[in-house]
Design an enzyme around this catalytic site. Structure first.
Site, PDB file in Angstrom:
ATOM      1  N   LEU A  13       0.839  -1.208   0.000  1.00 29.96           N
ATOM      2  CA  LEU A  13       0.000   0.000   0.000  1.00 29.96           C
ATOM      3  C   LEU A  13       0.877   1.262   0.000  1.00 29.96           C
ATOM      4  CD1 LEU A  13      -2.802   1.290   0.105  1.00 29.96           C
ATOM      5  CD2 LEU A  13      -2.762   1.037   2.601  1.00 29.96           C
ATOM      6  N   ASP A  38      10.435   3.623  12.533  1.00 27.48           N
ATOM      7  CA  ASP A  38       9.963   2.313  13.008  1.00 27.48           C
ATOM      8  C   ASP A  38       8.860   2.594  14.039  1.00 27.48           C
ATOM      9  OD1 ASP A  38       9.533  -0.041  14.386  1.00 27.48           O
ATOM     10  OD2 ASP A  38      11.635  -0.667  14.305  1.00 27.48           O
ATOM     11  N   ILE A  39       7.620   2.373  13.649  1.00 26.51           N
ATOM     12  CA  ILE A  39       6.508   2.797  14.523  1.00 26.51           C
ATOM     13  C   ILE A  39       6.490   2.061  15.865  1.00 26.51           C
ATOM     14  CG2 ILE A  39       5.009   3.589  12.628  1.00 26.51           C
ATOM     15  CD1 ILE A  39       3.319   0.950  13.234  1.00 26.51           C
ATOM     16  N   ALA A  61       2.337  -2.210   9.245  1.00 25.61           N
ATOM     17  CA  ALA A  61       1.609  -3.201  10.050  1.00 25.61           C
ATOM     18  C   ALA A  61       2.401  -4.505  10.046  1.00 25.61           C
ATOM     19  CB  ALA A  61       0.219  -3.461   9.470  1.00 25.61           C
ATOM     20  N   TYR A  62       2.152  -5.313  11.054  1.00 25.11           N
ATOM     21  CA  TYR A  62       2.606  -6.707  11.015  1.00 25.11           C
ATOM     22  C   TYR A  62       1.523  -7.454  10.256  1.00 25.11           C
ATOM     23  CZ  TYR A  62       4.511 -11.190  12.502  1.00 25.11           C
ATOM     24  OH  TYR A  62       5.079 -12.446  12.519  1.00 25.11           O
ATOM     25  N   ASP A 103     -10.628  -7.009   7.500  1.00 24.46           N
ATOM     26  CA  ASP A 103     -11.871  -7.801   7.569  1.00 24.46           C
ATOM     27  C   ASP A 103     -11.771  -8.897   8.651  1.00 24.46           C
ATOM     28  OD1 ASP A 103      -9.844  -8.741   5.632  1.00 24.46           O
ATOM     29  OD2 ASP A 103     -11.116 -10.496   5.483  1.00 24.46           O
ATOM     30  N   TYR A 126      -2.921 -12.283  14.585  1.00 26.11           N
ATOM     31  CA  TYR A 126      -2.937 -11.107  13.696  1.00 26.11           C
ATOM     32  C   TYR A 126      -4.249 -10.352  13.863  1.00 26.11           C
ATOM     33  CZ  TYR A 126      -3.728  -8.492   9.339  1.00 26.11           C
ATOM     34  OH  TYR A 126      -4.044  -7.508   8.431  1.00 26.11           O
ATOM     35  N   LYS A 130      -4.763  -6.589  15.345  1.00 31.56           N
ATOM     36  CA  LYS A 130      -5.337  -5.531  14.499  1.00 31.56           C
ATOM     37  C   LYS A 130      -6.543  -4.892  15.195  1.00 31.56           C
ATOM     38  CE  LYS A 130      -4.421  -4.275  10.852  1.00 31.56           C
ATOM     39  NZ  LYS A 130      -3.492  -3.175  10.438  1.00 31.56           N
ATOM     40  N   TRP A 150      -8.377  -8.525   1.460  1.00 35.41           N
ATOM     41  CA  TRP A 150      -7.830  -9.180   0.261  1.00 35.41           C
ATOM     42  C   TRP A 150      -7.056  -8.188  -0.630  1.00 35.41           C
ATOM     43  CZ3 TRP A 150     -11.622 -13.332  -2.073  1.00 35.41           C
ATOM     44  CH2 TRP A 150     -12.196 -14.083  -1.038  1.00 35.41           C
TER      45      TRP A 150
END
Ligand SMILES: NC(=O)c1ccc[n+]([C@@H]2O[C@H](COP(=O)([O-])OP(=O)(O)OC[C@H]3O[C@@H](n4cnc5c(N)ncnc54)[C@H](OP(=O)(O)O)[C@@H]3O)[C@@H](O)[C@H]2O)c1
Length: 287
Positions: A13, A38-39, A61-62, A103, A126, A130, A150
């Site tokens: 992204l 590095d967040i 994100a991981y 999702d 995960y 999230k 997806w």
């Protein structure tokens, strides 16, 4: 000129934001990969504040869903502690924070499309990290969470590129046919994000803040998606159907990921392209 900081800028992204930078001439983008910001590290907060961004778009994100099952610490650190650092930075710099969710946080049985307000029953590590990240981001007033599914892009580790790679050496594949959802092309997700930013710039005020589902239009199984990929590539592939249970991945997968996008469409008066059109554009861009 508005200043936008994109963190996680080397993921699929983040790279799409870079690729589309010239589409938005009124914006001064700063792109930061993990090497720059590095967040998960506390010093990321000051680094973000120093840039004084009007908007922080967090693409970091991981995302390794199966690996997270045995690497909980990293998943938590990035998806939860990272979210906390982003909130701290956004609050200090008075930035709008835009964050992406999944999702996977829903994971419920439902007859119709999933709404933002539906119950959340995240199953794997995960998904749980999230969801906790969403809750942390939502504590900050000036936030937007885009819940997506997806995700695919021209570049990067995604289902489209995995199918194309497998197609180089294989003539038959079995694909899961009991998980339903909608693919999301990163170019459309970037455009949706920028539509939100334009709206917030035109109408400052808190009524637009909150969580929105966003994917391309349509509903498919992974089997249907794979069929379309090979059709459009003109590759003869014998596709068989398999089940989530037979695939037996380490992390649980939701069977139903079909999200309603009505809130996004109504609020921002925006149309969303169909996944098939998006796939065609993605494959064309790869030529
Ligand atoms: N991919 C999907 O199918 C999907 C589905 C639903 C939702 N989402 C969400 O959509 C968003 C974007 O996903 P994506 O597909 O673009 O993921 P991606 O390609 O895996 O990119 C994530 C990026 O985050 C970076 N990163 C990891 N830890 C970091 C840290 N501590 N600090 C800074 N950067 C860090 C990664 O860097 P390294 O390469 O160095 O690890 C990677 O470049 C994520 O929030 C994801 O959860 C994705």
């Amino acid at each position: 000129m508005k200043r936008i900081l994109v963190t996680g800028a080397n993921g699929q992204l983040g790279k799409t934001f870079r690729a589309m930078e010239s589409t938005y001439p009124g914006v001064k983008f700063t792109f930061a990969g993990r090497d720059e910001i590095d967040i998960a590290q506390p010093d990321s907060v000051q680094m973000m504040i120093a840039l004084k961004p009007d908007f922080i778009i967090n693409c970091a994100a991981y995302t390794q869903v199966d690996k997270a099952e045995t690497d909980k610490k990293s998943a938590k650190l990035i998806n939860e502690t990272g979210a906390r650092h982003l909130v701290e930075a956004a609050a200090s710099a008075d930035s709008v924070l835009i964050h992406y969710s999944s999702d996977y946080v829903y994971h419920i049985k439902k007859k119709g499309p999933l709404k933002e307000s539906d119950p959340k029953k995240p199953q794997g590590i995960y998904a749980k990290t999230k969801w906790r990240g969403d809750k942390i981001v939502a504590t900050y007033k000036k936030h937007i969470i885009l819940r997506t599914s997806w995700v695919f892009a021209e570049e990067g580790a995604n289902f489209v590129n995995t199918m194309i790679k497998l197609g180089e050496n294989r003539d038959s594949l079995n694909i899961v046919d009991d998980q339903w959802g909608a693919p999301t092309f990163t170019r459309d997700l970037v455009a949706a994000t920028m539509t939100i930013i334009d709206t917030l710039m035109l109408h400052p005020g808190k009524r637009y803040y909150g969580t929105y589902n966003y994917s391309n239009e349509g509903l498919v199984s992974w089997y249907d998606f794979a069929t379309a990929i090979f059709d459009l590539k003109g590759k003869k592939m014998h596709l068989g159907k398999t089940s989530t249970a037979a695939y037996n991945a380490p992390a649980p997968r939701p069977h139903w990921s079909h999200m309603s996008k009505n809130k996004f469409k109504k609020t921002f008066k925006a149309e969303i392209p169909h996944w098939y059109d998006a796939l065609r554009r993605c494959l064309k861009a790869q030529e």
